[in-house]
Design a protein around this motif. Structure first.
Motif, PDB file in Angstrom:
ATOM      1  N   VAL A  31       0.844  -1.193   0.000  1.00 49.24           N
ATOM      2  CA  VAL A  31       0.000   0.000   0.000  1.00 49.24           C
ATOM      3  C   VAL A  31       0.882   1.247   0.000  1.00 49.24           C
ATOM      4  O   VAL A  31       2.026   1.203   0.458  1.00 49.24           O
ATOM      5  CB  VAL A  31      -0.951  -0.004   1.223  1.00 49.24           C
ATOM      6  CG1 VAL A  31      -0.173   0.058   2.523  1.00 49.24           C
ATOM      7  CG2 VAL A  31      -1.968   1.118   1.163  1.00 49.24           C
ATOM      8  N   ALA A  32       0.341   2.316  -0.544  1.00 55.49           N
ATOM      9  CA  ALA A  32       1.072   3.596  -0.547  1.00 55.49           C
ATOM     10  C   ALA A  32       0.091   4.728  -0.273  1.00 55.49           C
ATOM     11  O   ALA A  32      -1.113   4.610  -0.529  1.00 55.49           O
ATOM     12  CB  ALA A  32       1.762   3.798  -1.885  1.00 55.49           C
ATOM     13  N   PHE A  33       0.657   5.823   0.237  1.00 60.77           N
ATOM     14  CA  PHE A  33      -0.142   7.009   0.551  1.00 60.77           C
ATOM     15  C   PHE A  33       0.641   8.255   0.136  1.00 60.77           C
ATOM     16  O   PHE A  33       1.863   8.223   0.050  1.00 60.77           O
ATOM     17  CB  PHE A  33      -0.379   7.131   2.062  1.00 60.77           C
ATOM     18  CG  PHE A  33      -0.894   5.878   2.708  1.00 60.77           C
ATOM     19  CD1 PHE A  33      -2.252   5.633   2.798  1.00 60.77           C
ATOM     20  CD2 PHE A  33      -0.016   4.942   3.236  1.00 60.77           C
ATOM     21  CE1 PHE A  33      -2.729   4.480   3.402  1.00 60.77           C
ATOM     22  CE2 PHE A  33      -0.480   3.783   3.836  1.00 60.77           C
ATOM     23  CZ  PHE A  33      -1.842   3.561   3.914  1.00 60.77           C
ATOM     24  N   PRO A  84      -3.810   0.871  -2.287  1.00 54.40           N
ATOM     25  CA  PRO A  84      -3.478  -0.507  -1.940  1.00 54.40           C
ATOM     26  C   PRO A  84      -3.298  -1.323  -3.219  1.00 54.40           C
ATOM     27  O   PRO A  84      -3.931  -1.024  -4.236  1.00 54.40           O
ATOM     28  CB  PRO A  84      -4.716  -0.976  -1.170  1.00 54.40           C
ATOM     29  CG  PRO A  84      -5.839  -0.137  -1.678  1.00 54.40           C
ATOM     30  CD  PRO A  84      -5.251   1.158  -2.167  1.00 54.40           C
ATOM     31  N   CYS A  85      -2.443  -2.311  -3.164  1.00 53.71           N
ATOM     32  CA  CYS A  85      -2.246  -3.147  -4.365  1.00 53.71           C
ATOM     33  C   CYS A  85      -2.073  -4.605  -3.953  1.00 53.71           C
ATOM     34  O   CYS A  85      -1.357  -4.908  -3.003  1.00 53.71           O
ATOM     35  CB  CYS A  85      -1.009  -2.698  -5.140  1.00 53.71           C
ATOM     36  SG  CYS A  85      -0.676  -3.737  -6.577  1.00 53.71           S
ATOM     37  N   TRP A 102       4.195   3.510  -6.966  1.00 55.04           N
ATOM     38  CA  TRP A 102       5.137   2.542  -7.531  1.00 55.04           C
ATOM     39  C   TRP A 102       6.160   2.091  -6.512  1.00 55.04           C
ATOM     40  O   TRP A 102       6.657   0.970  -6.560  1.00 55.04           O
ATOM     41  CB  TRP A 102       5.846   3.124  -8.763  1.00 55.04           C
ATOM     42  CG  TRP A 102       4.924   3.388  -9.895  1.00 55.04           C
ATOM     43  CD1 TRP A 102       3.751   2.769 -10.166  1.00 55.04           C
ATOM     44  CD2 TRP A 102       5.090   4.379 -10.904  1.00 55.04           C
ATOM     45  NE1 TRP A 102       3.178   3.311 -11.279  1.00 55.04           N
ATOM     46  CE2 TRP A 102       3.975   4.298 -11.760  1.00 55.04           C
ATOM     47  CE3 TRP A 102       6.073   5.324 -11.178  1.00 55.04           C
ATOM     48  CZ2 TRP A 102       3.817   5.126 -12.865  1.00 55.04           C
ATOM     49  CZ3 TRP A 102       5.921   6.150 -12.272  1.00 55.04           C
ATOM     50  CH2 TRP A 102       4.804   6.049 -13.104  1.00 55.04           C
ATOM     51  N   SER A 103       6.505   2.976  -5.565  1.00 55.83           N
ATOM     52  CA  SER A 103       7.481   2.606  -4.544  1.00 55.83           C
ATOM     53  C   SER A 103       7.018   1.364  -3.792  1.00 55.83           C
ATOM     54  O   SER A 103       7.807   0.478  -3.467  1.00 55.83           O
ATOM     55  CB  SER A 103       7.689   3.767  -3.564  1.00 55.83           C
ATOM     56  OG  SER A 103       8.677   3.444  -2.621  1.00 55.83           O
ATOM     57  N   SER A 104       5.709   1.304  -3.559  1.00 50.73           N
ATOM     58  CA  SER A 104       5.192   0.152  -2.825  1.00 50.73           C
ATOM     59  C   SER A 104       5.277  -1.115  -3.673  1.00 50.73           C
ATOM     60  O   SER A 104       5.467  -2.214  -3.151  1.00 50.73           O
ATOM     61  CB  SER A 104       3.752   0.398  -2.377  1.00 50.73           C
ATOM     62  OG  SER A 104       2.860   0.290  -3.458  1.00 50.73           O
ATOM     63  N   LEU A 105       5.150  -0.985  -4.991  1.00 50.01           N
ATOM     64  CA  LEU A 105       5.269  -2.163  -5.855  1.00 50.01           C
ATOM     65  C   LEU A 105       6.700  -2.695  -5.839  1.00 50.01           C
ATOM     66  O   LEU A 105       6.947  -3.903  -5.829  1.00 50.01           O
ATOM     67  CB  LEU A 105       4.872  -1.815  -7.288  1.00 50.01           C
ATOM     68  CG  LEU A 105       3.471  -1.266  -7.495  1.00 50.01           C
ATOM     69  CD1 LEU A 105       3.187  -1.100  -8.976  1.00 50.01           C
ATOM     70  CD2 LEU A 105       2.434  -2.167  -6.869  1.00 50.01           C
ATOM     71  N   TRP A 141       8.489   3.250   2.506  1.00 46.21           N
ATOM     72  CA  TRP A 141       8.298   2.593   3.802  1.00 46.21           C
ATOM     73  C   TRP A 141       9.549   1.982   4.418  1.00 46.21           C
ATOM     74  O   TRP A 141       9.542   1.693   5.589  1.00 46.21           O
ATOM     75  CB  TRP A 141       7.299   1.431   3.620  1.00 46.21           C
ATOM     76  CG  TRP A 141       5.880   1.826   3.716  1.00 46.21           C
ATOM     77  CD1 TRP A 141       5.352   3.004   3.313  1.00 46.21           C
ATOM     78  CD2 TRP A 141       4.802   1.061   4.250  1.00 46.21           C
ATOM     79  NE1 TRP A 141       4.003   3.016   3.546  1.00 46.21           N
ATOM     80  CE2 TRP A 141       3.632   1.831   4.124  1.00 46.21           C
ATOM     81  CE3 TRP A 141       4.711  -0.199   4.810  1.00 46.21           C
ATOM     82  CZ2 TRP A 141       2.388   1.385   4.541  1.00 46.21           C
ATOM     83  CZ3 TRP A 141       3.474  -0.652   5.222  1.00 46.21           C
ATOM     84  CH2 TRP A 141       2.318   0.137   5.098  1.00 46.21           C
ATOM     85  N   GLY A 142      10.540   1.667   3.669  1.00 42.68           N
ATOM     86  CA  GLY A 142      11.592   0.792   4.193  1.00 42.68           C
ATOM     87  C   GLY A 142      11.156  -0.651   4.029  1.00 42.68           C
ATOM     88  O   GLY A 142       9.977  -0.936   3.843  1.00 42.68           O
ATOM     89  N   LEU A 143      12.115  -1.562   4.070  1.00 44.17           N
ATOM     90  CA  LEU A 143      11.806  -2.969   3.794  1.00 44.17           C
ATOM     91  C   LEU A 143      12.486  -3.869   4.822  1.00 44.17           C
ATOM     92  O   LEU A 143      13.656  -3.683   5.136  1.00 44.17           O
ATOM     93  CB  LEU A 143      12.288  -3.322   2.381  1.00 44.17           C
ATOM     94  CG  LEU A 143      12.018  -4.736   1.879  1.00 44.17           C
ATOM     95  CD1 LEU A 143      10.530  -5.008   1.764  1.00 44.17           C
ATOM     96  CD2 LEU A 143      12.704  -4.966   0.538  1.00 44.17           C
ATOM     97  N   MET A 144      11.725  -4.835   5.327  1.00 40.90           N
ATOM     98  CA  MET A 144      12.248  -5.903   6.193  1.00 40.90           C
ATOM     99  C   MET A 144      13.011  -5.356   7.396  1.00 40.90           C
ATOM    100  O   MET A 144      14.097  -5.850   7.734  1.00 40.90           O
ATOM    101  CB  MET A 144      13.108  -6.874   5.371  1.00 40.90           C
ATOM    102  CG  MET A 144      12.305  -7.554   4.277  1.00 40.90           C
ATOM    103  SD  MET A 144      13.264  -8.629   3.230  1.00 40.90           S
ATOM    104  CE  MET A 144      12.003  -9.217   2.105  1.00 40.90           C
TER     105      MET A 144
END
Lengths: 777, 166
Positions: free
Chosen positions: A291-293, A319-320, A408-411, A546-549
């Motif tokens: 998801v992205a905002f 949301p995706c 796209w960042s969320s993808l 968001w950052g990852l993991m």
């Protein structure tokens, strides 16, 4: 993909443009039908040409691809706009008769889809009858309701003929500096509807016999603020298109028309297979949710818009659900997106779907063989009425990028979970920054001319962290992977803004085992202008990444501008000046070098509309960093020491977030005590456990807040907007929070204007208009 | 097609791989056997014997555990989050940065989100305190179930036998 079955027109049916005798629409429909029935592009179960003459096939591809790239490189030298000439904001693409992309140049390849949509619109709306399609014609399009990203991307489209028959199209696009919108600059604010979004041209015939029409030249120049740049951009596009048309004609002479036409279909099926092959070799089947905002803070007094119903704070929501199927095709479903809004951040479905390939060419399909085949291997679902598929023809799109890049960042984050699971750690990317700020404005410049600017320094933001290395500092933007901040000297020629400094932006990369790349900041002083305005355009109240993991998002944006600075006097008196480094915004370093009466705005309001800037006033252009990967406690102390000594990281956050014990020697060098750090990090883990709450328990607390309707207005508006468009999203929300059956949240109850929510009118309701629909909606 | 040794994959996991090899990994077609090397390297890094099926993060795994070979999400420290088809975050610890004061523990003034718009939700292992994920949604947002792999199809792609409980 819709099929426009019958064209009802009073026009006299022209002679067919095709050897087959079919109309363009019938030709395209048959191709779509064969594709649908077989699952292969145009029914091409076998790639006969490629398989029987692979060298001939590759010879054509290589020649066309090299020619496209070469044409772009040559043509961009014609442009004077730094956006095109410095940043490479242009692209040339070759299409087959049906308007499907065969091959494209480097550059802003989002326009593979947008120009293709324009060609399909002409096909579907019987342009061959009126205004007619002839050798030597040129068509111009920038209409966002056909698929363009935003009005400043102007496309020139030229049909290609062989012995009197249409054999394809070439399109060239440049990002022009101004389109005469309410706000100056190519991606401006201030307008909230299409009718203030600048000139919009709908596949208009603007040239015949290879010559632009005079009425077009006269009209278009006076509709924009920057006519010299406009005309040179037009010449850039025409030159590139004609070079590529010559190249196709030469290829047909050398290889034969039959080979060329076979190639023009097979290469797309080849592209389709290429994507499925990459999906199978790199990803993991299953479902990924993300998801992205992004914030749209319009209630602030510095956002001045013409209509009161736009003066509300809202949040855009995307949301995706990515489903990678066992047959190695995939589906991207954006169920639950929020509604389009009264701002310039709406997007057409084509802009959204075509733009995804800009991102994917940087990871999943990093190949020169990007064409429409990838689209045929992908199912997109963009529900009607959402911000990325508006159901109202009034929507503005000037800065569609504000949320496109965020979503796209969320993808990127989502698909990276697949790469990580398979061990392709080198491909993992925590996401992209929201590449902003966009420094824009206009007035009378240092040459005494009407002018508008959009600084493309933002083409060099920080990139996301990888699973094996830090993100790159001030390096790239997702929408234009060339990544170039441009030369200071060129920007100073183009803008009445002197550089007081340009420096890396401390503490902007998201923390993590590997940190995000850092952004940078430039402090500009207005100089030599007669009348000048500027405004800010970026995210501030929210992060897009968001950052990852276990990694953190990058730092958010903030605004700094200063008026009545006293700087001109300070320069005369030889006093200290602010020089571009706002290391910690809480320390207010710039203010120490301004006059006592300076008026400073230093806050989170990163979207504003035109404000007057006098000579000597200041504007901070802060370009964002990228998100981080992995738990920050895993970061190598050596890397933290380097970050501190290069001023990439504030010591306070080295201690708090990375859990290091640090000291500084007399020379100012930082060092990390490894032994004490190991002990400190154990303490941080214990502190986490102590302050953490079982998620199930937290859910109970948060549930009560929902029942009490305890959240800001913008948060409630976002949910209410998504609920209105998606019963499924509402149902999932209620299920997750275990809400009573009768629970609901309606915009009507929020006490804010909701123009457009109930009453709207789609483009398709205009007479004789057949929109091109290429996604499930 | 490039191939890589287990040592090279081990160096990749550690972040120590030389740039030339890393660049080759980026630019060349993917090596299908990477998964096996990768799992083998990771298996040697954990103190438990359960079979790693799929890494979900640097310290988080989908693992085949116990005599019944049930599939669970499991921390490197050994803590188990339950059935792999359930969202592991629901059995983690959460810490929500939902005030300016909490946000300023991680970013300077003006460089963190406004918590009226967005919060940070940090998910920790209840046993070892590893931070496995940071979400950055609006308040009220349901916990995201990031990834639900189709293991049968995945192992079919890998030409390897699927876990019995996939």
């Amino acid at each position: 993909m819709t099929i426009q079955e019958t064209i009802v027109s009073s026009e006299t049916k022209p002679a067919s443009l095709l050897r087959s005798g079919l109309t363009l629409n019938d030709h395209r429909n048959l191709m779509l039908q064969r594709t649908k029935e077989t699952g292969f592009y145009d029914g091409l179960e076998k790639l006969e040409f490629k398989e029987s003459d692979p060298i001939g096939y590759e010879r054509i591809f290589s020649k066309l691809r090299a020619g496209l790239v070469n044409s772009r490189e040559v043509a961009k030298k014609i442009a004077a706009s730094p956006i095109v000439e410095q940043e490479g904001e242009l692209c040339f693409t070759l299409y087959n008769v049906a308007g499907d992309c065969i091959a494209t140049s480097t550059g802003i390849i989002i326009h593979v889809g947008t120009m293709g949509a324009a060609i399909k619109y002409m096909i579907q709306n019987n342009w061959e009858s009126n205004p007619g399609i002839n050798p030597g014609d040129m068509f111009t399009n920038n209409d966002c309701q056909i698929g363009n990203v935003h009005p400043c991307d102007i496309a020139t489209i030229v049909p290609i003929f062989h012995e009197g028959n249409l054999i394809g199209w070439v399109g060239g696009v440049t990002h022009v500096i101004d389109v005469g919108a309410v706000g100056p600059g190519s991606m401006s604010n201030g307008q909230i509807q299409r009718f203030g979004d600048g000139v919009q041209i709908t596949c208009r015939k603007t040239g015949v016999n290879d010559t632009p029409l005079r009425d077009w030249l006269h009209e278009s120049q006076r509709n924009v603020r920057t006519p010299k740049y406009w005309i040179l951009d037009e010449k850039t596009r025409i030159a590139g298109c004609h070079m590529i048309r010559d190249l196709v004609e030469e290829t047909v002479r050398e290889e034969g028309i039959e080979a060329y036409e076979k190639f023009a279909s097979e290469v797309i099926e080849d592209g389709r297979r290429g994507l499925t092959s990459r999906i199978r070799s790199m990803t993991i089947p299953g479902k990924i949710r993300t998801v992205a905002f992004v914030d749209v803070p319009y209630s602030h007094e510095d956002v001045v818009v013409p209509s009161p119903f736009a003066k509300v704070d809202t949040i855009m929501h995307a949301p995706c659900e990515i489903t990678v199927k066992p047959d190695a095709t995939w589906r991207l479903d954006f169920e639950g997106c929020s509604r389009w809004g009264w701002h310039t951040y709406n997007a057409n479905p084509v802009a959204f779907t075509s733009g995804i390939w800009v991102m994917m060419t940087q990871s999943l399909v990093p190949t020169e063989r990007i064409n429409d085949g990838a689209r045929y291997a992908t199912e997109f679902r963009l529900p009607k009425g959402t911000w990325t598929n508006p159901d109202d023809r009034r929507t503005a799109h000037a800065d569609a990028w504000h949320f496109l890049v965020s979503s796209w960042s969320s993808l990127w984050r989502g698909i990276s979970r697949s790469y990580f699971g398979r061990g392709y750690l080198e491909e993992v990317n925590a996401g992209n920054s929201n590449p902003c700020n966009w420094l824009q404005g206009g007035g009378i410049n240092q040459e005494g001319e009407i002018h508008a600017v959009n600084s493309f320094e933002t083409a060099a933001c920080g990139t996301g962290a990888c699973a094996v290395k830090d993100g790159l500092n001030h390096a790239a933007a997702i929408w234009n992977p060339e990544g170039d901040m441009g030369d200071i000297e060129i920007w100073e020629l183009a803008e009445p803004l002197l550089y007081m400094g340009r420096t890396i932006k401390t503490n902007t990369g998201g923390y993590g085992k590997y940190r995000g790349g850092l952004g940078f900041e430039t402090l500009r002083m207005v100089w030599g202008s007669a009348d000048w305005t500027m405004f800010f355009m970026g995210n501030g109240y929210m992060n897009s990444d968001w950052g990852l993991m276990g990694g953190y998002p990058a730092a958010t944006g903030y605004r700094f501008e200063a008026h009545n600075t006293g700087l001109l006097e300070r320069i005369q008196n030889g006093q200290s000046l602010p020089q571009g480094k706002d290391r910690d915004p809480g320390e207010r370093e710039f203010e120490k070098h301004l006059g006592a009466d300076a008026q400073v705005k230093r806050d989170k309001q990163c979207i504003t509309t035109e404000a007057i800037f006098e000579n000597g006033d200041l504007y901070l252009n802060y370009l964002r960093g990228g998100p981080g990967f992995g738990d920050p406690l895993d970061r190598d102390p050596d890397a933290i020491e380097d970050d501190l000594n290069q001023n990439f990281l504030l010591p306070e956050f080295a201690e708090k977030v990375y859990g290091v014990v640090i000291s500084q020697n007399k020379a100012g060098d930082w060092s990390v005590d490894r032994q004490k750090t190991a002990a400190r990090r154990l303490d941080v883990r214990r502190e986490r456990i102590a302050r953490g709450k079982p998620t199930q328990q937290w859910i109970e607390d948060e549930r009560q807040k929902i029942l009490d309707k305890e959240a800001s207005l913008q948060v409630q508006q976002m949910f209410a907007s998504s609920f209105r468009l998606s019963e499924k999203f509402l149902g999932e929300f209620k299920t997750f929070w275990d809400l009573p059956a009768g629970w609901d949240l309606k915009e009507e109850d929020l006490g804010i204007p909701m123009f457009g929510a109930k009453h709207h009118m789609d483009l398709s309701e205009l007479p004789d208009v057949h929109p091109v629909i290429m996604t499930e909606q | 097609m490039s191939t890589y040794t287990k040592k090279q994959v081990s160096d990749l996991v550690k972040g120590d791989l030389d740039w030339d090899t890393l660049h080759r990994m980026l630019s060349m077609p993917k090596d299908k056997e990477r998964y096996s090397h990768y799992i083998s390297v990771l298996q040697e890094q954990v103190d438990w014997d359960d079979r790693i099926i799929l890494p979900l993060g640097p310290h988080l795994f989908l693992a085949e555990t116990g005599e019944d070979k049930s599939l669970v999400t499991k921390c490197e420290c050994g803590y188990e989050y339950g059935d792999y088809q359930k969202n592991w975050k629901l059995n983690a610890l959460i810490y929500v940065r939902d005030s300016e004061e909490k946000m300023q523990q991680v970013y300077p003034k003006l460089m963190a989100p406004d918590t009226g718009w967005q919060v940070y939700r940090e998910y920790y292992c209840p046993s070892c305190g590893t931070m496995h994920d940071v979400e950055a949604p609006t308040p009220w947002y349901p916990v995201i179930h990031d990834f639900q792999p189709d293991l049968k199809a995945f192992f079919d792609w890998l030409d390897l036998p699927a876990p019995v409980n996939a």
